[in-house]
Design a protein around this motif. Structure first.
Motif, PDB file in Angstrom:
ATOM      1  N   TRP A   1       0.835  -1.207   0.000  1.00  0.00           N
ATOM      2  CA  TRP A   1       0.000   0.000   0.000  1.00  0.00           C
ATOM      3  C   TRP A   1       0.867   1.253   0.000  1.00  0.00           C
ATOM      4  O   TRP A   1       0.562   2.238  -0.680  1.00  0.00           O
ATOM      5  N   VAL A   2       1.964   1.228   0.748  1.00  0.00           N
ATOM      6  CA  VAL A   2       2.868   2.376   0.785  1.00  0.00           C
ATOM      7  C   VAL A   2       3.515   2.586  -0.574  1.00  0.00           C
ATOM      8  O   VAL A   2       3.606   3.711  -1.079  1.00  0.00           O
ATOM      9  N   TYR A   3       3.957   1.496  -1.214  1.00  0.00           N
ATOM     10  CA  TYR A   3       4.544   1.623  -2.554  1.00  0.00           C
ATOM     11  C   TYR A   3       3.516   2.151  -3.557  1.00  0.00           C
ATOM     12  O   TYR A   3       3.858   2.891  -4.486  1.00  0.00           O
ATOM     13  N   LEU A   4       2.266   1.774  -3.373  1.00  0.00           N
ATOM     14  CA  LEU A   4       1.198   2.283  -4.229  1.00  0.00           C
ATOM     15  C   LEU A   4       1.084   3.798  -4.097  1.00  0.00           C
ATOM     16  O   LEU A   4       0.946   4.516  -5.088  1.00  0.00           O
ATOM     17  N   GLN A   5       1.181   4.311  -2.879  1.00  0.00           N
ATOM     18  CA  GLN A   5       1.107   5.753  -2.657  1.00  0.00           C
ATOM     19  C   GLN A   5       2.299   6.465  -3.284  1.00  0.00           C
ATOM     20  O   GLN A   5       2.160   7.570  -3.831  1.00  0.00           O
TER      21      GLN A   5
ATOM     22  N   ARG B   1      -5.030  11.303   4.585  1.00  0.00           N
ATOM     23  CA  ARG B   1      -4.136  12.330   4.061  1.00  0.00           C
ATOM     24  C   ARG B   1      -2.685  11.868   4.187  1.00  0.00           C
ATOM     25  O   ARG B   1      -2.318  11.116   5.098  1.00  0.00           O
ATOM     26  N   LEU B   2      -1.860  12.328   3.245  1.00  0.00           N
ATOM     27  CA  LEU B   2      -0.433  12.022   3.245  1.00  0.00           C
ATOM     28  C   LEU B   2       0.368  13.307   3.150  1.00  0.00           C
ATOM     29  O   LEU B   2       0.013  14.210   2.384  1.00  0.00           O
TER      30      LEU B   2
ATOM     31  N   GLU C   1      -4.330  13.364  -0.875  1.00  0.00           N
ATOM     32  CA  GLU C   1      -5.139  12.305  -0.292  1.00  0.00           C
ATOM     33  C   GLU C   1      -4.572  10.954  -0.708  1.00  0.00           C
ATOM     34  O   GLU C   1      -3.848  10.846  -1.703  1.00  0.00           O
ATOM     35  N   VAL C   2      -4.899   9.931   0.059  1.00  0.00           N
ATOM     36  CA  VAL C   2      -4.395   8.602  -0.264  1.00  0.00           C
ATOM     37  C   VAL C   2      -4.981   8.151  -1.593  1.00  0.00           C
ATOM     38  O   VAL C   2      -6.115   8.484  -1.944  1.00  0.00           O
ATOM     39  N   ALA C   3      -4.196   7.421  -2.349  1.00  0.00           N
ATOM     40  CA  ALA C   3      -4.619   6.929  -3.654  1.00  0.00           C
ATOM     41  C   ALA C   3      -5.239   5.548  -3.502  1.00  0.00           C
ATOM     42  O   ALA C   3      -4.623   4.631  -2.967  1.00  0.00           O
ATOM     43  N   GLU C   4      -6.460   5.417  -3.951  1.00  0.00           N
ATOM     44  CA  GLU C   4      -7.142   4.132  -3.963  1.00  0.00           C
ATOM     45  C   GLU C   4      -7.361   3.700  -5.406  1.00  0.00           C
ATOM     46  O   GLU C   4      -7.117   4.458  -6.350  1.00  0.00           O
ATOM     47  N   ALA C   5      -7.848   2.474  -5.590  1.00  0.00           N
ATOM     48  CA  ALA C   5      -8.029   1.948  -6.948  1.00  0.00           C
ATOM     49  C   ALA C   5      -9.035   2.774  -7.744  1.00  0.00           C
ATOM     50  O   ALA C   5      -8.947   2.883  -8.955  1.00  0.00           O
ATOM     51  N   SER C   6      -9.983   3.398  -7.062  1.00  0.00           N
ATOM     52  CA  SER C   6     -11.036   4.129  -7.761  1.00  0.00           C
ATOM     53  C   SER C   6     -10.569   5.454  -8.333  1.00  0.00           C
ATOM     54  O   SER C   6     -11.169   5.969  -9.268  1.00  0.00           O
TER      55      SER C   6
END
Length: 271
Positions: free
Chosen positions: A182-186, A207-208, A221-226
């Protein structure tokens, strides 16, 4: 005791204090901050060296300087090692201990044999902060410095340092209920590399704050699949397909089988 002996002892004290001041200046040890267990042990060793040499006339100033410099170098080397090497850091450095999570007292923290926690001391510390009801607390933990951090209900959620100086903080990642993937995704969503990150802070639950080594601040904001872009969607689909190849093959076989049956239906005998 002669005057020469007294002067010789005062000279050793002056030289020892001068070496300590230079050491504290070079290592920024004079700044406010919690001492590590290595520092505490080093204080006893330094005191022994100073006291032993002060009352010994057989040790010259030259050897006294060598002993002092060697002792201080060893203390600094151990401090650096416990910072860089993870298993040494976990074994020597003090860790934070959660005592209240999601409004409930963490019983497991009080039952740990390697952590000395006192429930009465916790209640006393809360009263010192003006909190007289445990039900007012959403989250509380004992910091490595020994201080008690408290978040009341309705004040928000704790923040977590997911990355510090280009390295993942697995403890904070686990406490935030996230994973390294999840961190690598962000990081990919923000377009930055792990080694370029000085600090990544996860706060408010969505938030990041990403602080890069060059001083650049990225707030998002955090990145999600949507809400990821097409390229990121393709990457995620590829990972999901690679993680379950057998299921994909079985589904393709089922589709081919049904297509063949539709093209050549079997003639069932009529009753």
């Amino acid at each position: 005791m002669t005057v020469e002996t007294i002067v010789y002892g005062l000279l050793k004290i002056f030289i020892g204090l001068s070496i300590l001041l230079v050491y504290l200046r070079l290592t920024h040890g004079s700044q406010a901050g919690p001492q590590t267990p290595i520092d505490t042990i080093g204080n006893f060793v330094i005191g022994g060296v100073l006291g032993g040499v002060l009352y010994s006339t057989q040790i010259s100033v030259f050897y006294f300087v060598i002993y002092m410099v060697f002792t201080l170098c060893m203390i600094q080397l151990l401090n650096v090692a416990t910072t860089k090497i993870r298993f040494l850091h976990m074994a020597v450095r003090e860790q934070r201990v959660p005592v209240i999570t999601d409004g409930d007292i963490d019983i497991k923290s009080f039952q740990q044999t390697d952590v000395a926690l006192d429930l009465k001391r916790l209640i006393a510390d809360l009263r010192a902060q003006g909190i007289y009801d445990l039900e007012e607390i959403e989250f509380a933990q004992i910091e490595p410095s020994g201080a008690l951090s408290v978040i009341r209900k309705g004040d928000g959620v704790p923040n977590f340092a997911l990355i510090v100086k280009g390295k993942l903080d697995t403890r904070d990642i686990a406490d935030a209920h996230k994973t390294e993937d999840w961190v690598y995704l962000q990081l990919r969503a923000a377009g930055v590399e792990l080694e370029d990150v000085f600090l990544m802070e996860f706060k408010n639950g969505n938030r990041l704050l990403i602080l890069l080594n060059d001083g650049t601040n990225i707030r998002r904001e955090v990145a999600e699949a949507s809400n990821m872009n097409d390229k990121e969607e393709e990457w995620r689909e590829g990972v999901e397909e690679a993680s379950a190849p057998d299921d994909t093959e079985d589904s393709e076989k089922d589709v081919a089988k049904h297509s063949a049956e539709d093209a050549h239906p079997t003639n069932e005998p009529k009753a």
